[in-house]
Design an enzyme around this catalytic site. Structure first.
Site, PDB file in Angstrom:
ATOM      1  N   CYS A 125      67.055  22.300  24.294  1.00  0.00           N
ATOM      2  CA  CYS A 125      67.573  21.199  25.194  1.00  0.00           C
ATOM      3  C   CYS A 125      68.767  21.266  25.821  1.00  0.00           C
ATOM      4  CB  CYS A 125      67.492  19.765  24.355  1.00  0.00           C
ATOM      5  SG  CYS A 125      68.439  19.891  22.806  1.00  0.00           S
ATOM      6  N   GLY A 141      53.045  28.700  17.390  1.00  0.00           N
ATOM      7  CA  GLY A 141      52.473  29.026  18.558  1.00  0.00           C
ATOM      8  C   GLY A 141      51.053  29.502  18.630  1.00  0.00           C
TER       9      GLY A 141
HETATM   10  C1  LIG Z   1      53.462  17.248  22.638  1.00  0.00           C
HETATM   11  C2  LIG Z   1      54.325  18.259  22.203  1.00  0.00           C
HETATM   12  C3  LIG Z   1      55.651  17.738  21.755  1.00  0.00           C
HETATM   13  C4  LIG Z   1      56.447  18.480  21.357  1.00  0.00           C
HETATM   14  N1  LIG Z   1      57.852  18.105  21.051  1.00  0.00           N
HETATM   15  C5  LIG Z   1      58.744  18.985  20.002  1.00  0.00           C
HETATM   16  C6  LIG Z   1      59.876  18.214  19.393  1.00  0.00           C
HETATM   17  O1  LIG Z   1      60.087  17.039  19.689  1.00  0.00           O
HETATM   18  N2  LIG Z   1      60.723  19.113  19.163  1.00  0.00           N
HETATM   19  C7  LIG Z   1      60.449  20.613  19.150  1.00  0.00           C
HETATM   20  O2  LIG Z   1      61.381  21.423  18.452  1.00  0.00           O
HETATM   21  N3  LIG Z   1      59.269  20.989  19.469  1.00  0.00           N
HETATM   22  C8  LIG Z   1      58.474  20.293  19.820  1.00  0.00           C
HETATM   23  N4  LIG Z   1      57.245  20.702  20.290  1.00  0.00           N
HETATM   24  C9  LIG Z   1      57.004  22.207  20.180  1.00  0.00           C
HETATM   25  C10 LIG Z   1      56.156  22.348  19.331  1.00  0.00           C
HETATM   26  O3  LIG Z   1      56.618  22.149  17.909  1.00  0.00           O
HETATM   27  C11 LIG Z   1      55.873  23.921  18.900  1.00  0.00           C
HETATM   28  O4  LIG Z   1      57.012  24.757  18.887  1.00  0.00           O
HETATM   29  C12 LIG Z   1      54.964  24.376  20.030  1.00  0.00           C
HETATM   30  O5  LIG Z   1      54.237  23.635  20.842  1.00  0.00           O
HETATM   31  C13 LIG Z   1      54.270  25.902  19.983  1.00  0.00           C
HETATM   32  O6  LIG Z   1      53.317  25.561  18.900  1.00  0.00           O
HETATM   33  P1  LIG Z   1      51.751  25.188  19.252  1.00  0.00           P
HETATM   34  O7  LIG Z   1      51.246  26.412  20.173  1.00  0.00           O
HETATM   35  O8  LIG Z   1      51.172  25.353  17.914  1.00  0.00           O
HETATM   36  O9  LIG Z   1      51.656  24.056  19.818  1.00  0.00           O
HETATM   37  C14 LIG Z   1      56.259  19.998  21.138  1.00  0.00           C
HETATM   38  C15 LIG Z   1      54.987  20.357  21.467  1.00  0.00           C
HETATM   39  C16 LIG Z   1      54.027  19.594  22.025  1.00  0.00           C
HETATM   40  C17 LIG Z   1      52.935  20.109  22.432  1.00  0.00           C
END
Ligand SMILES: Cc1cc2nc3c(=O)[nH]c(=O)nc-3n(C[C@H](O)[C@H](O)[C@H](O)COP(=O)(O)O)c2cc1C
Length: 311
Positions: free
Chosen positions: A139, A252
């Site tokens: 961020c 991921g």
């Molecule tokens: C809707 C959404 C909201 C997310 N909010 C955050 C967050 O608040 N903080 C953060 O570090 N990552 C956030 N992420 C990232 C996830 O924690 C994760 O690192 C990323 O989605 C990869 O994993 P995945 O492919 O299993 O979703 C968010 C992801 C999604 C899809």
């Protein structure tokens, strides 16, 4: 009986399966949808000092192989989180797994202050479920020009040191995936005093509505998550593991046990399930069952033995 416990930089997890920040609410929303005893930790949605509205709508869009989101880190702020959310989580979830609190901010000082408040709270009866802090460094550093904290190793190192000074909780740093070489960032965290790394966050992405000739998301761009990013995440975990002794929480595109086991073999200590939860709220439970089954079939007495067991 397979030993499913793992140690993520001082965070003792009963199982290697966690949930990923922003994809599992504040933890209590899934009561009844899955067996929490199969989770080693729940990661809460990103929290900062003050409430934050996030981006305008629309802020997510399904794509082939995943999801593009630009939620913009909507959250209630640390006060509400500690006074209302954490006690509610403990009340609603029986045998609640430890909570990893994902934090972010607009300055190094803000991260440090949020970490201080969490550490203070974790020492009390009402806050004892807080098991670790996860710093989301993807961020913008608003106070110093708006560049992302996680894309400058010197700034990242300063951030990690500042948070480390304020907390005795296990400190996990969630690295940004969009860097040319992950190793300087890994070293910046290690030198700063991090206890563990987590990766990967979403990958910058954009979707265009060709009929309207406009970006689909109100924020124009967002982050890609889900199946499509999994092989890229495995590579980053592999590279990071080869550059450090810090344990890694990998995420991921974990949709099934196979994906989690790949992460473990590449060097992860634990895994987190994210976007997959949106299509199947009980997917983390199935991932856990599949990992145990794999250990039994392949003669691993402990899931911890899967870490970096790549031949
Ligand atoms: C809707 C959404 C909201 C997310 N909010 C955050 C967050 O608040 N903080 C953060 O570090 N990552 C956030 N992420 C990232 C996830 O924690 C994760 O690192 C990323 O989605 C990869 O994993 P995945 O492919 O299993 O979703 C968010 C992801 C999604 C899809």
């Amino acid at each position: 009986m397979i030993d499913t416990s793992v140690d993520l930089g001082g965070l003792r997890m009963a199982t290697p399966v966690a949930t990923a920040s922003g994809t599992f609410g504040y933890g209590f929303e899934y009561v009844g949808a899955l067996d929490y005893s199969k989770l080693g930790a729940v990661t809460a949605k990103g929290i900062r000092l003050n409430p934050w509205p996030g981006n305008g709508m629309p802020r997510h869009c399904e794509v082939a192989g995943g999801l593009v989101n630009a939620i913009g880190l909507q959250g209630t702020g640390i006060e509400h989180f500690l006074d209302i959310t954490v006690p509610h989580y403990m009340e609603q979830v029986r045998n609640a797994p430890p909570m990893i609190v994902n934090i972010w901010g607009g300055s190094v000082e803000e991260y440090a202050e949020v970490a201080r408040r969490l550490t203070e709270a974790a020492a009390t009866e009402e806050g004892r479920i807080i098991g670790a802090i996860e710093c989301n460094v993807s961020c913008p550093n608003v106070k110093e020009g708006g560049h992302t904290f996680g894309q400058d190793p010197a700034v990242l190192n300063r951030l990690v040191k500042a948070v480390r000074e304020k907390t005795t909780l296990p400190l996990i740093v969630k690295l940004a995936p969009n860097v040319p070489d992950i190793r300087p960032y890994v070293r910046a965290c290690e030198d700063g005093g991090a206890d563990a790394l987590s990766m990967i966050n979403t990958i910058p992405a954009m979707v265009i509505d060709i009929e309207k000739r406009r970006p689909v998301l109100a924020n124009r761009t967002g982050g890609l998550s889900g199946r499509g990013i999994h092989p890229a995440a495995v590579k980053l975990v592999y590279d990071a593991h080869n550059a450090t002794k810090l344990p890694i929480l990998a995420m991921g595109g974990v949709y099934e046990a196979k994906d989690a086991i790949e992460f473990m073999l590449a060097g992860a200590t634990a895994v987190a399930v994210g976007t997959a939860t949106f299509t199947d709220p009980s997917v983390a439970e199935k991932v856990y069952d599949g990992m145990v089954d794999y250990c039994e079939r392949h003669g691993f007495a402990s899931v911890a033995d899967l870490t970096a067991a790549l031949v």
